[in-house]
Scaffold this motif. Structure first.
Motif, mmCIF file in Angstrom:
data_model
loop_
_atom_site.group_PDB
_atom_site.id
_atom_site.type_symbol
_atom_site.label_atom_id
_atom_site.label_comp_id
_atom_site.label_asym_id
_atom_site.label_seq_id
_atom_site.Cartn_x
_atom_site.Cartn_y
_atom_site.Cartn_z
ATOM 1 N N ASN A 29 48.780 55.380 36.984
ATOM 2 C CA ASN A 29 49.968 54.640 38.457
ATOM 3 C C ASN A 29 49.797 55.912 39.105
ATOM 4 O OD1 ASN A 29 49.115 52.183 38.371
ATOM 5 N ND2 ASN A 29 51.530 51.882 38.063
ATOM 6 N N GLU B 144 46.506 57.556 39.008
ATOM 7 C CA GLU B 144 45.607 57.302 40.205
ATOM 8 C C GLU B 144 46.010 57.971 41.833
ATOM 9 O OE1 GLU B 144 42.563 54.429 38.070
ATOM 10 O OE2 GLU B 144 44.977 53.686 38.928
ATOM 11 N N ALA B 145 46.983 57.889 41.438
ATOM 12 C CA ALA B 145 47.338 57.214 43.596
ATOM 13 C C ALA B 145 46.795 59.199 43.719
ATOM 14 C CB ALA B 145 49.445 57.980 43.374
ATOM 15 N N ARG C 92 44.280 60.333 43.581
ATOM 16 C CA ARG C 92 42.680 60.543 43.064
ATOM 17 C C ARG C 92 42.138 60.076 44.362
ATOM 18 N NH1 ARG C 92 41.253 57.699 37.540
ATOM 19 N NH2 ARG C 92 41.629 59.316 36.516
ATOM 20 N N THR D 114 47.125 44.156 44.315
ATOM 21 C CA THR D 114 46.936 46.279 44.224
ATOM 22 C C THR D 114 45.960 46.411 45.112
ATOM 23 O OG1 THR D 114 44.637 47.310 42.196
ATOM 24 C CG2 THR D 114 44.807 45.042 43.902
ATOM 25 N N THR D 115 45.967 48.017 45.445
ATOM 26 C CA THR D 115 45.571 48.627 46.796
ATOM 27 C C THR D 115 43.845 49.527 46.196
ATOM 28 O OG1 THR D 115 46.886 50.572 46.570
ATOM 29 C CG2 THR D 115 47.030 48.746 47.742
ATOM 30 N N LYS D 116 43.823 49.048 45.028
ATOM 31 C CA LYS D 116 42.714 49.496 44.502
ATOM 32 C C LYS D 116 41.592 48.787 43.965
ATOM 33 C CE LYS D 116 46.030 51.719 41.552
ATOM 34 N NZ LYS D 116 46.375 52.141 40.177
ATOM 35 N N THR D 117 40.184 49.027 44.281
ATOM 36 C CA THR D 117 38.809 48.463 43.812
ATOM 37 C C THR D 117 38.984 47.686 43.339
ATOM 38 O OG1 THR D 117 38.362 50.411 44.887
ATOM 39 C CG2 THR D 117 36.377 48.442 44.909
ATOM 40 N N HIS D 118 38.695 48.779 41.641
ATOM 41 C CA HIS D 118 39.072 47.424 40.388
ATOM 42 C C HIS D 118 40.667 47.405 40.005
ATOM 43 C CE1 HIS D 118 34.875 48.003 40.661
ATOM 44 N NE2 HIS D 118 35.218 49.541 40.778
ATOM 45 N N GLY D 119 41.621 47.292 40.503
ATOM 46 C CA GLY D 119 42.927 47.307 39.766
ATOM 47 C C GLY D 119 42.908 45.219 40.091
#
Ligand code: ADP
Length: 489
Positions: free
Chosen positions: A371, A374-375, A377, A422-427
């Motif tokens: 996590n 990823e933060a 990125r 989730t705030t991720k596109t693929h999360g």
């Protein structure tokens, strides 16, 4: 005229008026007969009370005036004069008149107050969204029904029992638990399909006998809401289960990817070394050894995941948290290198020994590191993650993963541990929930705070020693227990 008067006498009020007038006449007559020795004038209160109670204040006042007149006529100084001066006769007449009128007025106020109280109670009973009904103890003769029962449901239930299907006797509570030993049953109106809850119990009635009190509630809406809630929960449960499986599959894929990539890299190195004119066999052996170690790790991961999915009993063993931290970082080595993110290991020496499932806790640290990575990125080269272990104040150890990424805005922080957030596109939004479940299954805590350099910090504790030993079986991580937790410790 005469007929009209006679008709009045057939009414309750008419009879009361006649009785009162006769009583006034009789009292004054006997008062006269006894020569005023017994002072019967107190008895005028009876007809006054009768008129006030049965007809009203005006009639009561009229009875008071008639009583004073009757007393005055019968006791006129002309016939019998027992006073030393006529003024005392008028004085007694006035006092009697005032007392009679006050009595009528007091009685009227009492009656009005009682009627008000009655009306208030009736308003409440009629305003209740439930049907209330009283019958005699055999349940045959109706004694009272409030508006709701009468108009909407009651008559239908009482008169047309066949229309109603008695669903089930839900419960009969012991008299100790309910004041009147009420019992409950559910009814369904076969015509409208509506559900009712009928509560029946016995209560004492105003004449002292025991009667049946019935309360009928329309519970269709709450029944439908409960059914919807159940359906919704089932859906959520299924969604959570499949999502957690997907999460585990993606985590597995992610973890397996590391050793596979490493094996490919070592293989490339071997090919390169062997294609030299004079290959350095020793170097090749080292690379092959590393490649083998990675293959063993991949198979290990598959084994551990499989047993985890089988809901195995966790392998609880006293382990070195610093060692687990190091293994977790190794698992992400290639990704960290690729993103040029450095993990600063800040591991305390002389930590107490803690008992936990090494694989699962490793999984938690990998997840938190992932996590953090990823933060940062899109790849922010030169990023720093601090992985810290320390002795916990309450015993046991604390592990912290602190990054110098953008941090977690308040709007996100409040929902961090909400499943599927989730705030991720693929999360998938399940990683942190699963982490928290794992840590709590070890009787520890996992929480989030602001990082030292503005980024995010995640901390978790693992309690110490066998005294605080975690449960022998971990909860099902595949759904049910990851829902509905608050976000911060
Ligand atoms: P996922 O990463 O699969 O979306 P998680 O439960 O792991 O699910 O995380 C939920 C959310 O928490 C992420 O989408 C992200 O917005 C936020 N988050 C978690 N860790 C960090 C971190 N170190 N820095 C910033 N945000 C984070």
């Amino acid at each position: 005229m005469l007929r009209h008067s006679l008709r009045i006498l057939t009414t309750r009020r008419g009879r009361a008026a006649l009785l009162a007038i006769v009583a006034i006449g009789l009292v004054s007559f006997f008062d006269y007969l006894t020569g005023y020795e017994i002072r019967l004038s107190i008895l005028y209160l009876v007809p006054i009370a009768l008129m006030t109670w049965s007809i009203g204040l005006a009639a009561g006042l009229l009875a008071a005036v008639l009583s004073v007149l009757a007393w005055g006529v019968a006791f006129h100084p002309t016939y019998t004069h027992t006073y030393s001066h006529p003024i005392y006769y008028y004085w007694e007449g006035s006092v009697l008149g005032i007392i009679f009128m006050l009595f009528a007025m007091l009685l009227h106020s009492l009656r009005t107050a009682l009627a008000h109280a009655d009306r208030r109670l009736l308003h409440i009973l009629d305003g209740l969204p439930a049907g209330i009904y009283v019958t005699d103890d055999e349940g045959e003769r109706p004694l009272y029904a409030n508006k709701h029962f009468d108009q909407a449901i009651g008559t239908a239930v009482e008169q047309n029992e066949a229309r109603f299907e008695r669903a089930s006797v839900v419960e009969t509570l012991a008299p100790a638990e309910t004041t009147a030993g009420f019992h409950y049953e559910e009814l369904r109106d076969l015509q409208t399909g509506r559900w009712f809850l009928l509560q029946t119990g016995t209560i004492p009635w105003d004449d002292g006998r025991r009667v049946q009190l019935k309360v009928l509630l329309d519970v269709t809406d709450s029944k439908q809401a409960a059914a919807l809630r159940r359906q919704h929960q089932e859906l959520l449960h299924n969604a959570a289960r499949s999502a957690v499986l997907a999460e585990i599959a993606s985590m597995l894929g992610h973890e397996i990817n590391q050793p596979l990539m490493a094996i490919a890299t070592y293989n490339d190195a071997c090919v390169m070394l062997l294609s030299r004119d004079q290959p350095d066999i020793a170097e090749v052996i080292v690379a092959l050894g590393k490649s083998r170690a990675q293959a063993v790790r991949a198979s290990d991961i598959i084994d551990r995941t499989r047993s985890f999915l089988r809901r195995r009993t966790p392998t609880l063993a006293p382990s070195d948290i610093n060692e687990t931290a190091r293994v977790s970082v190794m698992a992400l080595e290639l990704e960290l290198q690729e993103a040029a993110v450095h993990v600063q290991m800040d591991l305390a020496a002389d930590l107490p020994e803690v008992v936990y499932d090494r694989t699962l806790v490793e999984q938690v640290i990998v997840n938190l590191l992932h996590n953090a990575l990823e933060a940062m990125r899109p790849p922010r080269r030169g990023g720093l993650i601090v992985l810290r272990t320390a002795a916990a104040q309450e015993g046991g150890v604390t592990v912290s993963v602190i990054d110098d990424g953008p941090g977690i805005p308040d709007s996100v922080a409040t929902r961090l541990f909400t499943p599927f957030f989730t705030t991720k596109t693929h999360g998938l939004g399940l990683g942190l929930c699963i982490c928290r479940s794992v840590i709590e299954a070890h009787a520890g805590h996992l929480w989030h705070a602001r990082g030292e350099h503005g980024g995010a910090a995640f901390h978790f504790t693992l309690p110490q020693g066998p005294g605080d030993a975690p449960p022998t079986e971990l909860p099902d991580m595949r759904g049910a227990d990851v829902r509905g937790r608050s976000n911060e410790r």
